[in-house]
Design a protein around this motif. Structure first.
Motif, PDB file in Angstrom:
ATOM      1  N   LEU A  86      72.524 -26.081  25.923  1.00 13.59           N
ATOM      2  CA  LEU A  86      73.962 -26.291  25.689  1.00 13.59           C
ATOM      3  C   LEU A  86      74.775 -25.227  26.432  1.00 13.59           C
ATOM      4  O   LEU A  86      75.957 -25.037  26.135  1.00 13.59           O
ATOM      5  CB  LEU A  86      74.267 -26.227  24.188  1.00 13.59           C
ATOM      6  CG  LEU A  86      73.502 -27.208  23.295  1.00 13.59           C
ATOM      7  CD1 LEU A  86      73.827 -26.964  21.823  1.00 13.59           C
ATOM      8  CD2 LEU A  86      73.839 -28.649  23.676  1.00 13.59           C
ATOM      9  N   THR A  87      74.112 -24.525  27.368  1.00 11.11           N
ATOM     10  CA  THR A  87      74.712 -23.453  28.189  1.00 11.11           C
ATOM     11  C   THR A  87      75.253 -22.314  27.334  1.00 11.11           C
ATOM     12  O   THR A  87      76.252 -21.701  27.659  1.00 11.11           O
ATOM     13  CB  THR A  87      75.826 -23.990  29.126  1.00 11.11           C
ATOM     14  OG1 THR A  87      76.928 -24.434  28.336  1.00 11.11           O
ATOM     15  CG2 THR A  87      75.316 -25.105  30.001  1.00 11.11           C
ATOM     16  N   VAL A  88      74.567 -22.040  26.242  1.00 15.99           N
ATOM     17  CA  VAL A  88      74.911 -20.899  25.379  1.00 15.99           C
ATOM     18  C   VAL A  88      73.655 -20.048  25.276  1.00 15.99           C
ATOM     19  O   VAL A  88      72.551 -20.584  25.163  1.00 15.99           O
ATOM     20  CB  VAL A  88      75.324 -21.374  23.970  1.00 15.99           C
ATOM     21  CG1 VAL A  88      75.586 -20.187  23.051  1.00 15.99           C
ATOM     22  CG2 VAL A  88      76.549 -22.271  24.047  1.00 15.99           C
ATOM     23  N   SER A  89      73.810 -18.740  25.354  1.00 17.63           N
ATOM     24  CA  SER A  89      72.631 -17.886  25.179  1.00 17.63           C
ATOM     25  C   SER A  89      72.806 -17.036  23.926  1.00 17.63           C
ATOM     26  O   SER A  89      73.922 -16.662  23.565  1.00 17.63           O
ATOM     27  CB  SER A  89      72.412 -17.002  26.407  1.00 17.63           C
ATOM     28  OG  SER A  89      73.486 -16.116  26.559  1.00 17.63           O
ATOM     29  N   VAL A  90      71.694 -16.787  23.268  1.00 18.38           N
ATOM     30  CA  VAL A  90      71.704 -15.943  22.064  1.00 18.38           C
ATOM     31  C   VAL A  90      70.710 -14.815  22.304  1.00 18.38           C
ATOM     32  O   VAL A  90      69.516 -15.066  22.498  1.00 18.38           O
ATOM     33  CB  VAL A  90      71.299 -16.749  20.812  1.00 18.38           C
ATOM     34  CG1 VAL A  90      71.243 -15.853  19.583  1.00 18.38           C
ATOM     35  CG2 VAL A  90      72.280 -17.885  20.580  1.00 18.38           C
ATOM     36  N   ALA A  91      71.195 -13.603  22.309  1.00 17.38           N
ATOM     37  CA  ALA A  91      70.336 -12.456  22.583  1.00 17.38           C
ATOM     38  C   ALA A  91      69.317 -12.288  21.457  1.00 17.38           C
ATOM     39  O   ALA A  91      69.541 -12.734  20.320  1.00 17.38           O
ATOM     40  CB  ALA A  91      71.175 -11.195  22.702  1.00 17.38           C
ATOM     41  N   LEU A  92      68.205 -11.650  21.796  1.00 17.37           N
ATOM     42  CA  LEU A  92      67.210 -11.335  20.767  1.00 17.37           C
ATOM     43  C   LEU A  92      67.845 -10.455  19.703  1.00 17.37           C
ATOM     44  O   LEU A  92      68.610  -9.536  20.017  1.00 17.37           O
ATOM     45  CB  LEU A  92      66.035 -10.595  21.388  1.00 17.37           C
ATOM     46  CG  LEU A  92      64.966 -11.447  22.094  1.00 17.37           C
ATOM     47  CD1 LEU A  92      63.973 -10.542  22.791  1.00 17.37           C
ATOM     48  CD2 LEU A  92      64.254 -12.345  21.092  1.00 17.37           C
ATOM     49  N   SER A  93      67.524 -10.750  18.448  1.00 20.29           N
ATOM     50  CA  SER A  93      68.076  -9.925  17.366  1.00 20.29           C
ATOM     51  C   SER A  93      67.505  -8.518  17.478  1.00 20.29           C
ATOM     52  O   SER A  93      66.321  -8.347  17.766  1.00 20.29           O
ATOM     53  CB  SER A  93      67.711 -10.522  16.007  1.00 20.29           C
ATOM     54  OG  SER A  93      68.208 -11.831  15.894  1.00 20.29           O
ATOM     55  N   PRO A  94      68.333  -7.505  17.269  1.00 16.88           N
ATOM     56  CA  PRO A  94      67.837  -6.132  17.374  1.00 16.88           C
ATOM     57  C   PRO A  94      66.893  -5.794  16.218  1.00 16.88           C
ATOM     58  O   PRO A  94      66.942  -6.446  15.159  1.00 16.88           O
ATOM     59  CB  PRO A  94      69.115  -5.288  17.287  1.00 16.88           C
ATOM     60  CG  PRO A  94      70.087  -6.148  16.560  1.00 16.88           C
ATOM     61  CD  PRO A  94      69.749  -7.568  16.911  1.00 16.88           C
ATOM     62  N   PRO A  95      66.024  -4.791  16.416  1.00 19.74           N
ATOM     63  CA  PRO A  95      65.151  -4.374  15.302  1.00 19.74           C
ATOM     64  C   PRO A  95      65.979  -4.050  14.061  1.00 19.74           C
ATOM     65  O   PRO A  95      67.082  -3.518  14.166  1.00 19.74           O
ATOM     66  CB  PRO A  95      64.469  -3.119  15.852  1.00 19.74           C
ATOM     67  CG  PRO A  95      64.532  -3.267  17.334  1.00 19.74           C
ATOM     68  CD  PRO A  95      65.813  -4.002  17.636  1.00 19.74           C
ATOM     69  N   GLY A  96      65.444  -4.395  12.909  1.00 18.28           N
ATOM     70  CA  GLY A  96      66.177  -4.170  11.663  1.00 18.28           C
ATOM     71  C   GLY A  96      66.885  -5.413  11.170  1.00 18.28           C
ATOM     72  O   GLY A  96      67.534  -5.396  10.116  1.00 18.28           O
ATOM     73  N   SER A  97      66.763  -6.519  11.922  1.00 23.29           N
ATOM     74  CA  SER A  97      67.471  -7.741  11.515  1.00 23.29           C
ATOM     75  C   SER A  97      66.921  -8.283  10.203  1.00 23.29           C
ATOM     76  O   SER A  97      67.662  -8.875   9.414  1.00 23.29           O
ATOM     77  CB  SER A  97      67.379  -8.798  12.617  1.00 23.29           C
ATOM     78  OG  SER A  97      66.033  -9.142  12.864  1.00 23.29           O
TER      79      SER A  97
END
Lengths: 175, 169
Positions: A86-97
């Motif tokens: 859908l041409t949207v990117s979601v970054a990897l969740s940072p440690p501690g999520s």
């Protein structure tokens, strides 16, 4: 040659159709925005779940919890592929999520095998419920099937961790 | 079970032959086929395994009841008998049960749950009503959980593959 009446008729038709087309486009844009929001939430939840299982597996050495961690990582990868389409990117969740996710936090903090398995049961119940709710708002065919397959996977994980926790594999709900 | 009459895009959902009722009828056919196999398989088993199959039967009947109610609410459509892998797996379960091979019948039932999952997953994008999509997705999830219960009863790995074996193409 077109007559004046025909030209007026065409113009009138265009005036009538244009607002309906614009409304339909606006409805589609809103639906797409809702899908992206829902999908982003699901991705963050899978990231948090994978981290919580990683912590629990490390703390207990339980191969079942490690296996669920691996599956949840794959779920996040599959959902990211869908949102990128859908041409949207979601970054990897940072440690501690995991600690910040209310559903994953008890599992991430669990100490001892029995406590971790009990927390996993509650966590899987929450994942199935969240995915069920998402199914109700998604409209894209591929998304629907991917999310349904992730929901089925969590239903399996729920049955497996219930058994590991010494309970009957199937609870009272559909899954 | 269902047929697609066009190529769908994001906002151009393909129409299923028989419409919403036809898709629900296809899902109901899969549930009824599973129900038809549970009693003979349970009869070939004893103890906790027989009780597990009895529980799966009750759950499938509840799901079939919900599907039948949804179908009645939208119209009428013939309920087809399943074909393909689901039909083959259920036939194998019945044969094993008839031969007194409860273990073999349970293995076949576990395979049938996966095949039923594919039927349900295939039906999902053909449904237009969000409530129907949730119903069918819940049946797919429930079936996946039941497959894990069967695998565990057989002493097999309860989570053999990711996505419950239902990775969309």
């Amino acid at each position: 040659m077109r007559t004046r009446r025909a030209l007026l008729g065409s113009a009138l038709a265009a005036l009538l159709v244009a607002p309906a087309t614009a409304r339909a486009a606006a409805v589609q844009r809103r639906a797409a925005a809702v899908e992206v929001r829902v999908l982003r939430d699901l991705i963050h939840a899978e990231d948090a779940a994978a981290e919580a299982y990683a912590l629990a597996a490390q703390a207990t050495g339980d191969p079942l919890l490690a296996r669920v961690r691996d599956h949840d990582r794959l779920h996040a990868v599959a959902l990211r592929a869908q949102i990128e389409a859908l041409t949207v990117s979601v970054a990897l969740s940072p440690p501690g999520s995991a600690a910040r996710d209310p559903d994953a936090a008890p599992l991430a903090a669990a100490r001892g095998l029995a406590a971790a398995r009990r927390a996993a049961v509650v966590h899987e119940q929450a994942r199935v419920a969240a995915l069920d709710a998402a199914i109700g708002v998604l409209t894209d065919d591929g998304l629907l099937q991917t999310v349904a397959s992730v929901m089925a996977a969590h239903a399996q994980q729920l049955a497996a961790v219930r058994l590991a926790a010494g309970r009957a594999p199937l609870g009272t709900g559909a899954a | 079970v269902v047929a697609v009459t066009g190529c769908g895009t994001r906002h151009d959902r393909p129409a299923a032959v028989g419409g919403e009722a036809g898709v629900l009828a296809g899902a109901l056919g899969a549930s009824r086929a599973l129900i038809g196999a549970y009693a003979p398989v349970a009869a070939a088993l004893h103890g906790s395994r027989a009780r597990l199959v009895g529980e799966l039967d009750a759950r499938e009947r509840a799901g079939a009841g919900a599907l039948a109610a949804a179908l009645r609410a939208v119209g009428r459509a013939p309920v087809p008998a399943p074909a393909g892998a689901l039909a083959a797996d259920l036939a194998r379960a019945r044969r094993a049960a008839a031969a007194g091979d409860g273990q073999g019948a349970l293995h076949a039932l576990a395979d049938a749950q996966l095949a039923a999952g594919w039927v349900r997953l295939g039906a999902l994008p053909l449904l237009t009503d969000p409530a129907h999509r949730r119903l069918v997705a819940n049946l797919a999830a429930g079936g996946a959980g039941q497959q894990t219960a069967l695998l565990a009863a057989l002493g097999r790995e309860p989570l053999p593959v990711a996505f419950a074996g239902l990775t969309p193409a």
